[in-house]
Scaffold this motif. Structure first.
Motif, PDB file in Angstrom:
ATOM      1  N   TRP A 242      -0.584  12.555   0.330  1.00 20.38           N
ATOM      2  CA  TRP A 242       0.202  11.890   1.362  1.00 20.38           C
ATOM      3  C   TRP A 242      -0.929  10.940   2.208  1.00 20.38           C
ATOM      4  CZ3 TRP A 242      -1.989  12.319   6.182  1.00 20.38           C
ATOM      5  CH2 TRP A 242      -2.758  13.317   6.570  1.00 20.38           C
ATOM      6  N   TRP A 243      -2.386  11.311   2.253  1.00 21.46           N
ATOM      7  CA  TRP A 243      -3.113  10.704   2.886  1.00 21.46           C
ATOM      8  C   TRP A 243      -3.828   9.312   2.044  1.00 21.46           C
ATOM      9  CZ3 TRP A 243      -7.969  10.726   0.195  1.00 21.46           C
ATOM     10  CH2 TRP A 243      -8.136  11.836  -0.418  1.00 21.46           C
ATOM     11  N   GLN A 244      -3.481   9.428   0.789  1.00 23.11           N
ATOM     12  CA  GLN A 244      -4.152   8.236  -0.153  1.00 23.11           C
ATOM     13  C   GLN A 244      -2.766   7.184  -0.093  1.00 23.11           C
ATOM     14  OE1 GLN A 244      -4.371  10.336  -4.181  1.00 23.11           O
ATOM     15  NE2 GLN A 244      -6.308  11.246  -3.471  1.00 23.11           N
ATOM     16  N   ALA A 245      -3.706   5.921   0.232  1.00 19.27           N
ATOM     17  CA  ALA A 245      -2.864   4.638   0.255  1.00 19.27           C
ATOM     18  C   ALA A 245      -3.376   3.753  -1.011  1.00 19.27           C
ATOM     19  CB  ALA A 245      -2.746   4.011   1.426  1.00 19.27           C
TER      20      ALA A 245
ATOM     21  N   LEU B 164       0.919  -1.056  -0.129  1.00 17.28           N
ATOM     22  CA  LEU B 164       0.049  -0.158   0.060  1.00 17.28           C
ATOM     23  C   LEU B 164       0.934   1.268   0.068  1.00 17.28           C
ATOM     24  CD1 LEU B 164      -2.644  -1.234   2.743  1.00 17.28           C
ATOM     25  CD2 LEU B 164      -2.767  -1.118   0.121  1.00 17.28           C
ATOM     26  N   TRP B 165       0.747   1.887  -0.950  1.00 11.03           N
ATOM     27  CA  TRP B 165       1.793   3.032  -1.254  1.00 11.03           C
ATOM     28  C   TRP B 165       1.352   4.531  -0.968  1.00 11.03           C
ATOM     29  CZ3 TRP B 165       6.712   1.305  -2.470  1.00 11.03           C
ATOM     30  CH2 TRP B 165       6.542   0.107  -3.163  1.00 11.03           C
ATOM     31  N   ARG B 166       1.776   5.335  -0.245  1.00 15.64           N
ATOM     32  CA  ARG B 166       1.705   6.740  -0.049  1.00 15.64           C
ATOM     33  C   ARG B 166       2.922   7.598  -0.454  1.00 15.64           C
ATOM     34  NH1 ARG B 166      -2.758   7.069   3.904  1.00 15.64           N
ATOM     35  NH2 ARG B 166      -2.934   5.171   5.135  1.00 15.64           N
ATOM     36  N   PHE B 167       2.491   8.272  -1.225  1.00 14.27           N
ATOM     37  CA  PHE B 167       3.581   9.178  -1.721  1.00 14.27           C
ATOM     38  C   PHE B 167       3.338  10.700  -1.190  1.00 14.27           C
ATOM     39  CE2 PHE B 167       2.734   6.115  -5.229  1.00 14.27           C
ATOM     40  CZ  PHE B 167       3.995   5.705  -5.228  1.00 14.27           C
ATOM     41  N   LEU B 168       4.403  10.952  -0.269  1.00 11.08           N
ATOM     42  CA  LEU B 168       4.322  12.177   0.794  1.00 11.08           C
ATOM     43  C   LEU B 168       4.614  13.305   0.112  1.00 11.08           C
ATOM     44  CD1 LEU B 168       6.021  10.394   3.851  1.00 11.08           C
ATOM     45  CD2 LEU B 168       3.647  10.266   3.001  1.00 11.08           C
ATOM     46  N   GLU B 169       3.407  13.878  -0.495  1.00 11.29           N
ATOM     47  CA  GLU B 169       3.418  15.086  -1.170  1.00 11.29           C
ATOM     48  C   GLU B 169       2.115  15.787  -0.806  1.00 11.29           C
ATOM     49  OE1 GLU B 169       4.561  14.857  -5.120  1.00 11.29           O
ATOM     50  OE2 GLU B 169       2.687  14.510  -5.892  1.00 11.29           O
TER      51      GLU B 169
ATOM     52  N   GLY C  92      12.727  11.977  -5.918  1.00 10.54           N
ATOM     53  CA  GLY C  92      13.002  12.277  -4.586  1.00 10.54           C
ATOM     54  C   GLY C  92      11.921  12.313  -3.620  1.00 10.54           C
ATOM     55  N   THR C  93      10.788  12.341  -4.200  1.00 10.58           N
ATOM     56  CA  THR C  93       9.436  12.378  -3.385  1.00 10.58           C
ATOM     57  C   THR C  93       9.646  11.232  -2.122  1.00 10.58           C
ATOM     58  OG1 THR C  93       8.051  13.167  -4.966  1.00 10.58           O
ATOM     59  CG2 THR C  93       7.159  11.951  -3.094  1.00 10.58           C
ATOM     60  N   ARG C  94       9.281  11.535  -0.898  1.00  8.40           N
ATOM     61  CA  ARG C  94       9.395  10.393   0.104  1.00  8.40           C
ATOM     62  C   ARG C  94       8.189   9.473  -0.033  1.00  8.40           C
ATOM     63  NH1 ARG C  94      12.092  11.062   4.832  1.00  8.40           N
ATOM     64  NH2 ARG C  94      11.346   9.095   5.408  1.00  8.40           N
ATOM     65  N   VAL C  95       8.491   8.248   0.191  1.00 11.40           N
ATOM     66  CA  VAL C  95       7.391   7.155   0.141  1.00 11.40           C
ATOM     67  C   VAL C  95       7.212   6.546   1.455  1.00 11.40           C
ATOM     68  CG1 VAL C  95       6.729   5.242  -1.120  1.00 11.40           C
ATOM     69  CG2 VAL C  95       8.099   7.200  -2.474  1.00 11.40           C
ATOM     70  N   PHE C  96       5.869   6.191   1.728  1.00 15.47           N
ATOM     71  CA  PHE C  96       5.317   5.427   2.951  1.00 15.47           C
ATOM     72  C   PHE C  96       4.768   4.369   2.493  1.00 15.47           C
ATOM     73  CE2 PHE C  96       3.111   3.988   6.532  1.00 15.47           C
ATOM     74  CZ  PHE C  96       3.887   4.244   7.502  1.00 15.47           C
ATOM     75  N   ALA C  97       5.429   3.016   2.496  1.00 18.69           N
ATOM     76  CA  ALA C  97       4.695   1.905   2.130  1.00 18.69           C
ATOM     77  C   ALA C  97       4.509   0.756   3.360  1.00 18.69           C
ATOM     78  CB  ALA C  97       5.768   1.165   1.168  1.00 18.69           C
TER      79      ALA C  97
ATOM     80  N   ALA D 165       1.725   0.803 -13.004  1.00 13.01           N
ATOM     81  CA  ALA D 165       0.391   1.231 -12.609  1.00 13.01           C
ATOM     82  C   ALA D 165      -0.327   1.861 -13.803  1.00 13.01           C
ATOM     83  CB  ALA D 165       0.340   2.469 -11.282  1.00 13.01           C
ATOM     84  N   LYS D 166      -1.636   1.546 -14.127  1.00 11.81           N
ATOM     85  CA  LYS D 166      -2.605   1.953 -15.321  1.00 11.81           C
ATOM     86  C   LYS D 166      -3.436   3.173 -14.721  1.00 11.81           C
ATOM     87  CE  LYS D 166      -5.208   0.451 -19.104  1.00 11.81           C
ATOM     88  NZ  LYS D 166      -5.851  -0.677 -19.891  1.00 11.81           N
ATOM     89  N   ALA D 167      -3.684   4.173 -15.399  1.00 13.78           N
ATOM     90  CA  ALA D 167      -4.700   5.278 -15.016  1.00 13.78           C
ATOM     91  C   ALA D 167      -6.118   4.699 -14.964  1.00 13.78           C
ATOM     92  CB  ALA D 167      -4.488   6.306 -15.835  1.00 13.78           C
ATOM     93  N   LEU D 168      -6.503   4.162 -13.815  1.00 15.20           N
ATOM     94  CA  LEU D 168      -7.636   3.694 -13.729  1.00 15.20           C
ATOM     95  C   LEU D 168      -8.422   4.530 -12.749  1.00 15.20           C
ATOM     96  CD1 LEU D 168      -7.117  -0.250 -13.257  1.00 15.20           C
ATOM     97  CD2 LEU D 168      -7.812   0.802 -15.359  1.00 15.20           C
ATOM     98  N   GLY D 169      -7.968   5.370 -11.992  1.00 14.32           N
ATOM     99  CA  GLY D 169      -8.866   6.356 -11.207  1.00 14.32           C
ATOM    100  C   GLY D 169      -7.698   7.490 -11.073  1.00 14.32           C
ATOM    101  N   ALA D 170      -8.207   8.532 -10.297  1.00 19.39           N
ATOM    102  CA  ALA D 170      -7.605   9.610 -10.122  1.00 19.39           C
ATOM    103  C   ALA D 170      -6.026   9.302  -9.439  1.00 19.39           C
ATOM    104  CB  ALA D 170      -8.380  10.835  -9.181  1.00 19.39           C
ATOM    105  N   GLY D 171      -6.207   8.536  -8.263  1.00 16.11           N
ATOM    106  CA  GLY D 171      -4.739   8.358  -7.714  1.00 16.11           C
ATOM    107  C   GLY D 171      -3.562   7.781  -8.621  1.00 16.11           C
ATOM    108  N   SER D 172      -4.177   6.636  -9.320  1.00 16.60           N
ATOM    109  CA  SER D 172      -3.142   6.202 -10.178  1.00 16.60           C
ATOM    110  C   SER D 172      -2.738   7.267 -11.490  1.00 16.60           C
ATOM    111  CB  SER D 172      -3.602   4.946 -10.486  1.00 16.60           C
ATOM    112  OG  SER D 172      -4.784   4.831 -11.236  1.00 16.60           O
TER     113      SER D 172
END
Length: 447
Positions: A267-270, A258-263, A304-309, A288-295
């Motif tokens: 950041w709140w989307q997993a 479950l990936w969160r990209f901390l920008e 350089g973006t921090r990632v919380f996995a 990932a394929k663009a199936l929704g707004a997040g992807s």
């Protein structure tokens, strides 16, 4: 020359984990029955049934916490899909047990007091410590259960459903406080009190360790960052991630995070994405394929973006091999864990990749290269599915049997959209492939 073959373990990992969970639940159910009997029986049968259903509701509720704790040992052997399905089934049991508990207890005490049941419920809630908290807990469980019903899930945004589901933890706390304050069995003996404290303590500790402690520790240790963003096509992108000591991260090909990209704004989307390359101890890659707004917005990520996995999760790995050779079946972007698995898996492999059109075949060049390097056979299956002609199904029993005549002698790994996965599983049953050789993961992107 010596040929190494995959040997089936003496005890299959999935069977060991399933047996372990059943044993834990069964042993605790027996303990609850003994403690219930030791507390003594009253003269009112309805109150007696109410106490019993309440105790088992508490036990199943604690067991539910274990199922969603995401403890690595269980997750690697059973998979989040299976654990979530069991959580759903036990959730239905909790709802009915709690409703029965309220009805039996209220009706029993109403008989003793010669009051209507609703009046007695109000009286208990306003005069007996802990009962009002129990009523609130039951209401919360009913709301969460209603939001988790299939018809509701289809209409709710994922974020809305997840927010409502968090109230289940409040219900757990309220239910336990009710048990402490008003539970006859809880206070009947020091042994019963110690047992219930230990049960709830272990269940909550499992959740804190699996859902909070372990992810925090791993992210502090590995300090993940985006290394590169590589477009694979107009609507598909690969994210390369680096970090520290990745060789110590227990990830395997076929698993997901479950990936969160901390920008800002993200950041709140997993979002759950599988690894699209086997972990090499230096970097991780998701595609990932663009199936929704997040992807769809992943393409704009900056290196350089921090990632919380959170993870790795999933049982779609070579840990469950039972045969030396394998058949890997992928549908659409479900090819990502299959591509990673092909990179790791030993023995002879056949890969069947199902897409509507060849231009939709993500990572096809990589699959071809891996197939050549490993001596695997790759079939790319295109075209529309003819629902009215079962014998002409591209992944039907006849087509699979013709493409892979020895399919019954292989492990079969299937990953793709739910409809495709269901069709393939039906074909494998028709072909007589043993169930323990079939390993499926349904690819559904969280909304």
């Amino acid at each position: 020359m010596t040929t190494l073959q995959a040997q089936a373990p003496a005890v299959r990992p999935r069977a060991a984990a399933r047996t372990g969970l059943h044993a834990v639940l069964g042993a605790n159910a027996a303990v609850v029955a003994v403690l219930f009997a030791q507390a003594g029986f009253g003269s009112n049968a309805l109150i007696l049934l109410g106490r019993l259903t309440g105790l088992y509701a508490a036990l199943v509720l604690a067991f539910q916490l274990l199922l969603v704790a995401r403890l690595p040992w269980f997750d690697r052997r059973l998979g989040m899909d299976r654990l979530t399905a069991w959580h759903r089934v036990t959730g239905i049991s909790v709802v009915w047990l709690l409703v029965a508990h309220v009805v039996f207890i209220t009706t029993g005490y109403a008989q003793l007091a010669s009051l209507p049941p609703l009046d007695e419920l109000v009286h208990l809630a306003t005069t007996v410590e802990g009962v009002l908290r129990a009523v609130v807990a039951v209401v919360l469980v009913l709301v969460v259960g209603g939001a988790s019903a299939r018809w509701a899930r289809r209409r709710l945004a994922y974020e809305t459903w997840h927010f409502i589901h968090l109230y289940a933890y409040l219900a757990v706390v309220l239910a336990f406080s009710h048990q402490v304050a008003a539970g006859t069995t809880f206070t009947s003996s020091p042994l019963a009190t110690a047992y219930w404290w230990a049960l709830w303590g272990a269940a909550l500790a499992a959740v804190l360790v699996g859902r909070v402690g372990l992810p925090l520790w791993r992210n502090l240790r590995h300090r993940l960052r985006v290394a590169a963003v590589v477009p694979e096509s107009d609507d598909v992108v690969s994210i390369h991630i680096t970090g520290r000591d990745l060789d110590k991260l227990p990830a395997r090909a076929g698993q997901f995070f479950l990936w969160r990209f901390l920008e800002r704004g993200r950041w709140w989307q997993a979002n759950p994405f599988s690894l699209s390359a086997a972990p090499d101890g230096r970097s991780l890659r998701l595609t990932a394929k663009a199936l929704g707004a997040g992807s769809a917005s992943l393409r704009s990520l900056k290196p350089g973006t921090r990632v919380f996995a959170e993870g790795p999760y999933g049982a779609f790995t070579a840990l469950h091999r039972t045969r030396p050779n394998a058949l890997l079946i992928a549908g659409g972007v479900g090819v990502t864990p299959v591509r990673a698995l092909l990179e790791e898996i030993g023995g002879h492999a056949v890969v069947v990749y199902r897409v509507s059109e060849r231009r939709d075949a993500v990572l096809l060049d990589e699959l071809r290269g891996l197939a050549r390097a490993k001596g695997a056979v790759l079939h790319v299956v295109t075209g529309a599915t003819a629902d009215h002609a079962p014998d002409a199904q591209p992944l039907g029993a006849r087509a699979l049997g013709a493409a892979v005549p020895d399919v019954r002698e292989r492990d079969v790994f299937v990953c793709g959209p739910s409809r495709m996965t269901d069709a393939v599983l039906a074909s494998l049953r028709e072909l007589g492939v043993p169930a323990n050789q079939v390993h499926a993961e349904r690819f559904t992107l969280a909304r």
